[in-house]
Design a protein around this motif. Structure first.
Motif, mmCIF file in Angstrom:
data_model
loop_
_atom_site.group_PDB
_atom_site.id
_atom_site.type_symbol
_atom_site.label_atom_id
_atom_site.label_comp_id
_atom_site.label_asym_id
_atom_site.label_seq_id
_atom_site.Cartn_x
_atom_site.Cartn_y
_atom_site.Cartn_z
ATOM 1 N N GLY A 164 0.779 -1.184 0.114
ATOM 2 C CA GLY A 164 0.073 0.151 0.058
ATOM 3 C C GLY A 164 0.829 1.233 0.148
ATOM 4 N N GLY A 165 2.153 1.277 -0.466
ATOM 5 C CA GLY A 165 2.811 2.348 -0.493
ATOM 6 C C GLY A 165 3.792 2.573 0.710
ATOM 7 N N ASP A 166 3.442 1.714 1.961
ATOM 8 C CA ASP A 166 4.341 1.719 3.061
ATOM 9 C C ASP A 166 5.352 0.662 3.036
ATOM 10 O OD1 ASP A 166 4.982 2.327 5.813
ATOM 11 O OD2 ASP A 166 3.063 1.544 6.611
ATOM 12 N N VAL A 167 6.286 0.617 4.070
ATOM 13 C CA VAL A 167 7.134 -0.555 4.190
ATOM 14 C C VAL A 167 6.710 -1.528 4.600
ATOM 15 C CG1 VAL A 167 9.189 -0.959 5.428
ATOM 16 C CG2 VAL A 167 9.047 1.155 4.866
ATOM 17 N N CYS A 168 6.782 -2.584 3.721
ATOM 18 C CA CYS A 168 6.420 -3.950 3.995
ATOM 19 C C CYS A 168 7.035 -4.239 5.438
ATOM 20 C CB CYS A 168 6.874 -5.085 3.206
ATOM 21 S SG CYS A 168 6.008 -4.730 1.644
ATOM 22 N N ARG A 169 5.948 -5.037 6.280
ATOM 23 C CA ARG A 169 6.437 -5.480 7.733
ATOM 24 C C ARG A 169 6.164 -6.845 7.786
ATOM 25 N NH1 ARG A 169 3.978 -0.519 8.277
ATOM 26 N NH2 ARG A 169 4.992 1.157 9.098
ATOM 27 N N GLY A 170 6.906 -7.360 8.727
ATOM 28 C CA GLY A 170 6.697 -8.760 9.092
ATOM 29 C C GLY A 170 8.001 -9.515 9.388
ATOM 30 N N GLU A 171 8.107 -10.556 9.502
ATOM 31 C CA GLU A 171 9.420 -11.345 9.793
ATOM 32 C C GLU A 171 10.448 -11.256 8.494
ATOM 33 O OE1 GLU A 171 11.089 -15.782 10.936
ATOM 34 O OE2 GLU A 171 8.855 -15.424 10.571
ATOM 35 N N MET A 172 11.533 -11.076 8.653
ATOM 36 C CA MET A 172 12.430 -11.185 7.446
ATOM 37 C C MET A 172 13.325 -12.048 7.743
ATOM 38 S SD MET A 172 13.229 -6.888 7.308
ATOM 39 C CE MET A 172 13.927 -6.962 8.744
ATOM 40 N N PRO A 173 13.196 -13.135 6.803
ATOM 41 C CA PRO A 173 14.116 -14.395 6.808
ATOM 42 C C PRO A 173 15.526 -14.191 6.085
ATOM 43 C CG PRO A 173 12.697 -14.381 4.752
ATOM 44 C CD PRO A 173 12.457 -12.920 5.532
ATOM 45 N N GLY A 174 16.617 -14.917 6.760
ATOM 46 C CA GLY A 174 18.064 -14.558 6.668
ATOM 47 C C GLY A 174 18.270 -15.371 5.401
ATOM 48 N N PRO A 175 19.869 -15.639 4.937
ATOM 49 C CA PRO A 175 20.132 -16.377 3.999
ATOM 50 C C PRO A 175 19.645 -17.827 4.501
ATOM 51 C CG PRO A 175 22.142 -14.930 4.810
ATOM 52 C CD PRO A 175 20.558 -15.000 5.884
ATOM 53 N N THR A 176 19.924 -18.723 3.353
ATOM 54 C CA THR A 176 19.562 -20.232 3.457
ATOM 55 C C THR A 176 20.738 -20.997 3.009
ATOM 56 O OG1 THR A 176 16.975 -19.894 3.244
ATOM 57 C CG2 THR A 176 18.069 -22.056 3.343
ATOM 58 N N LEU A 177 21.598 -21.735 3.586
ATOM 59 C CA LEU A 177 22.730 -22.203 3.104
ATOM 60 C C LEU A 177 22.628 -23.870 3.267
ATOM 61 C CD1 LEU A 177 25.802 -22.023 2.428
ATOM 62 C CD2 LEU A 177 26.394 -22.331 4.952
ATOM 63 N N PHE A 178 22.827 -24.345 1.821
ATOM 64 C CA PHE A 178 22.865 -25.801 1.873
ATOM 65 C C PHE A 178 24.257 -26.177 1.462
ATOM 66 C CE2 PHE A 178 18.576 -24.331 0.554
ATOM 67 C CZ PHE A 178 17.777 -25.340 1.237
ATOM 68 N N LEU A 179 24.828 -26.916 2.280
ATOM 69 C CA LEU A 179 26.180 -27.326 2.296
ATOM 70 C C LEU A 179 26.178 -28.836 1.706
ATOM 71 C CD1 LEU A 179 27.715 -26.400 5.591
ATOM 72 C CD2 LEU A 179 28.087 -25.372 3.487
#
Length: 682
Positions: A164-179
């Motif tokens: 809606g033109g505002d900053v999106c809010r909520g949980e922000m996921p970090g990187p996903t590392l697959f070794l």
């Protein structure tokens, strides 16, 4: 002198002169090729002019020393091949990002588009990078993506109006590392990336820049995050390798301006100031390039280093003077600086501009890359193109003919009908190439153009773009081979190879524990019970008590125990023991995953014997049959407003929010089933 003797002497002299000239010419070309090689790997030999002066000699000696050898002082043609092999075998990377991401001895293997936990961890825009993160000589994959906002409300034409033109809010996921493991599988080890900021994670990760920033011999990661919901930008993330094998987000300690916010859709890595370490260049929308210049230990100082408005950038030596220049492109329909090159003054400032061929109808350029495609020693340019609002997909190849002259060849890949008019970037014809790589896929001695990402959910568009190939046929001519074509050996790895470590996944689901509390919702529920004279069921047999209650913040309710969990084909049910408004009672819960919407709904079921505490008054809300059971069921997104007056709607919202936490603690499910469910459930 006898005339015959004179003529023989003259002829021999001419032949010797021609031979010497030819030898000198060959030596000059050998020197020039060596200078190009040295410059590309960060050993500054100066201008690639074929003259073997003190700077070139010092660079050759340094390169041999870096690979464990000693230069004998003479330059031979086979020295180039030998040194190049030694640099690759020593895993010595160039001080330009293009040589890091394309330094592959084998054909690229593509990961699935959204493997394992990334399917639900990110809303869209999953970008991956391949590297040997733990230095075990096996190639690993790291993914980033876009957060799933709680205030999503799409407006306008692009992601700037997603909330809606505002900053999106909520949980922000970090990187996903697959070794990668020794058996060829890839195990999620994302907990190795540690982010201790007050608001950890990423909003909309657009570029993953990998290089050894702190000079400890291991790769580090800078994430250019331009943010989701506005075009005002977002702070970036900077993960540096630690001695214990983890990567720590180090913005506060290693960036001179740790919360610097810009819309950095484009970003590139390379040694821009020629001091031997990796620096960064980021784009902005205010006609400015931002450079982060490294002091050699990974500490970065911010500075303005050019006047460019761009959406895509890359670094390479375009004029063969030994420093990295910047190629840039963006929205040619308006707003962006015209597609071109800005040349490095040798100290990491980009000034002198050169325009490159543009295309009016295909004026959106989200990505570009650079490589020597014809083996002539200079760098050519490849651009990903689309029409307005990312309609269609095409590749433009610019051949570097020297002296700032570039020849353009255009390859349309996905073409929308002429009558099609898009109203938003998220349209059915948006299949842009988000990553351009280079590899000799067909093993014929030249570099082919490998395409990554794009295609959306349409299978035909996906084959044309993702893991597709522009095969190099020589003389700067290319043939488009879609994925699956008999002549395209590119392989996409199977989803099953990407596995989630149960300990890693389940550790993410920490919950707030505590006893039930009084809230507005609990007071409304208590008032209803008193007025109606109903009491919830007291059938508490068979429940497994949780070590700590799970606290629901909206309602003040607490989950005390669980039982009878069963799932089949990503749908199932379980029972919860609830304490709320002074009562302890059971409820039945059903869960269904809707693949077409990428959504998992958690509902209260009114199936006997529990329903919602077996309270008859609430059965009227049950409009949905969960897995064809009688009695109906209801979720927070479909309940009538009058349920708010009873506190019931707040309870359903709590249940939906905590659904993944609840699945993670269900005692009758094995870790394997939990991981399978949590990998696809939102």
């Amino acid at each position: 002198m006898h005339w015959g003797v004179f003529m023989r002497t003259l002829i021999c002299s001419i032949i010797f002169s021609l031979f010497t000239f030819s030898l000198l010419a060959a030596d000059r070309e050998t020197t020039r090729q060596m200078q190009i090689l040295l410059n590309s790997y960060g050993f500054s030999a100066g201008l690639a002019d074929g003259a073997i002066g003190p700077k070139t000699r010092a660079a050759i000696a340094s390169a041999y020393e870096a690979t464990g050898g000693v230069w004998d002082g003479t330059l031979k043609a086979n020295d180039i091949t030998h040194l190049q092999q030694q640099l690759k075998q020593s895993h010595y990377t160039s001080k330009a990002g293009i040589f890091i991401e394309n330094n592959k001895s084998q054909t690229f293997l593509f990961p699935p588009e959204n493997p394992s936990i990334t399917h639900t961890k990110y809303a869209f825009g999953r970008f991956w990078v391949q590297a040997d993160w733990n230095q075990d000589l096996l190639e690993d994959y790291l993914f980033t993506g876009t957060m799933v906002p709680t205030n999503q409300n799409s407006t306008g034409e692009d992601t700037g109006g997603a909330c809606g033109g505002d900053v999106c809010r909520g949980e922000m996921p970090g990187p996903t590392l697959f070794l990668q493991q020794s058996d060829g599988t890839y195990l999620d080890q994302s907990t190795l990336f540690i982010d201790q900021r007050k608001s950890p994670g990423q909003s909309l990760s657009r570029q993953n820049l990998v290089a050894d920033f702190n000079n400890d011999g291991r790769p580090d990661l800078f994430i250019a995050d331009h943010g989701y919901g506005t075009h005002e930008g977002f702070r970036d993330s900077y993960f540096l390798s630690q001695k214990d094998g983890t990567w720590l987000e180090s913005s506060q300690t290693h960036l001179s301006h740790p919360n610097y916010r810009i819309f950095d859709h484009g970003a590139a890595v390379g040694d821009v100031d020629n001091d031997g370490d990796f620096d960064l260049v980021l784009t902005e929308l205010k006609n400015q390039l931002t450079c982060w210049k490294n002091d050699g230990s990974g500490r970065m100082k911010k500075s303005k280093c050019g006047t460019v408005n761009a959406f895509a950038i890359e670094l390479a030596d375009m004029d063969q003077d030994g420093d990295l220049d910047l190629v840039h492109a963006g929205h040619e329909f308006g707003g962006s600086t015209p597609t071109g090159i800005v040349y490095n003054n040798g100290r990491g400032v980009f000034g002198s501009p050169k325009r490159l061929p543009q295309m009016k109808l295909w004026g959106t350029v989200p990505e570009l890359s650079i490589w020597d495609l014809d083996g002539d020693g200079d760098n050519d340019i490849v651009l990903s193109r689309a029409k307005r609002l990312y309609v269609g997909t095409a590749i433009q190849v610019l051949e570097n003919r020297g002296n700032g002259d570039f020849a353009s060849t255009f390859y349309p890949l996905v073409v929308a009908p002429d009558v099609y008019k898009a109203v938003h970037e998220g349209n059915e014809w948006n299949s842009f190439v988000a990553k351009i790589l280079f590899s000799d896929v067909d093993r014929d001695g030249d570099a082919d153009i490998v395409l990554s990402s794009g295609g959306g959910s349409d299978e035909d568009k996906t084959r044309q773009v993702r893991a597709a190939l522009l095969r190099n046929d020589g003389n700067m001519q290319f043939t488009h081979l879609e994925h699956g074509d008999a002549d395209n050996p590119m392989r996409i790895l199977e989803d099953e190879l990407f596995q989630t470590d149960p300990k890693t996944l389940l550790a993410q689901f920490t919950y707030k524990s505590g006893a039930a509390q009084s809230t507005k919702a609990s007071q409304l529920f208590a008032a209803f019970l008193k007025e109606s004279g109903e009491l919830p069921s007291q059938d508490l047999d068979g429940f497994v008590q949780l070590e700590e209650p799970i606290y629901f913040n909206r309602t003040g309710a607490a989950v005390l125990g669980v039982k009878d969990a069963s799932f089949e084909k990503l749908a199932g049910r379980y029972d919860l023991l609830i304490e709320w408004a002074g009562h302890i009672f059971p409820i039945a819960v059903c869960v269904e995953h809707y693949k077409q919407y990428n959504f998992t709904g958690t509902r209260v079921s009114f199936e006997a014997p529990y329903g919602f505490g077996d309270l008859a008054h609430f059965e009227r809300f049950g409009t949905h049959e969960c897995r064809a059971r009688q009695g109906g069921a209801i979720g927070a997104w479909e309940v009538a407003e009058d349920a708010t007056k009873l506190g019931f709607k707040a309870f359903l919202e709590d249940l939906q929010q905590h659904s993944r936490i609840l699945i993670s603690v269900l005692p009758t499910l094995s870790d394997r089933i939990k991981v399978e469910l949590l990998s696809v459930f939102k």
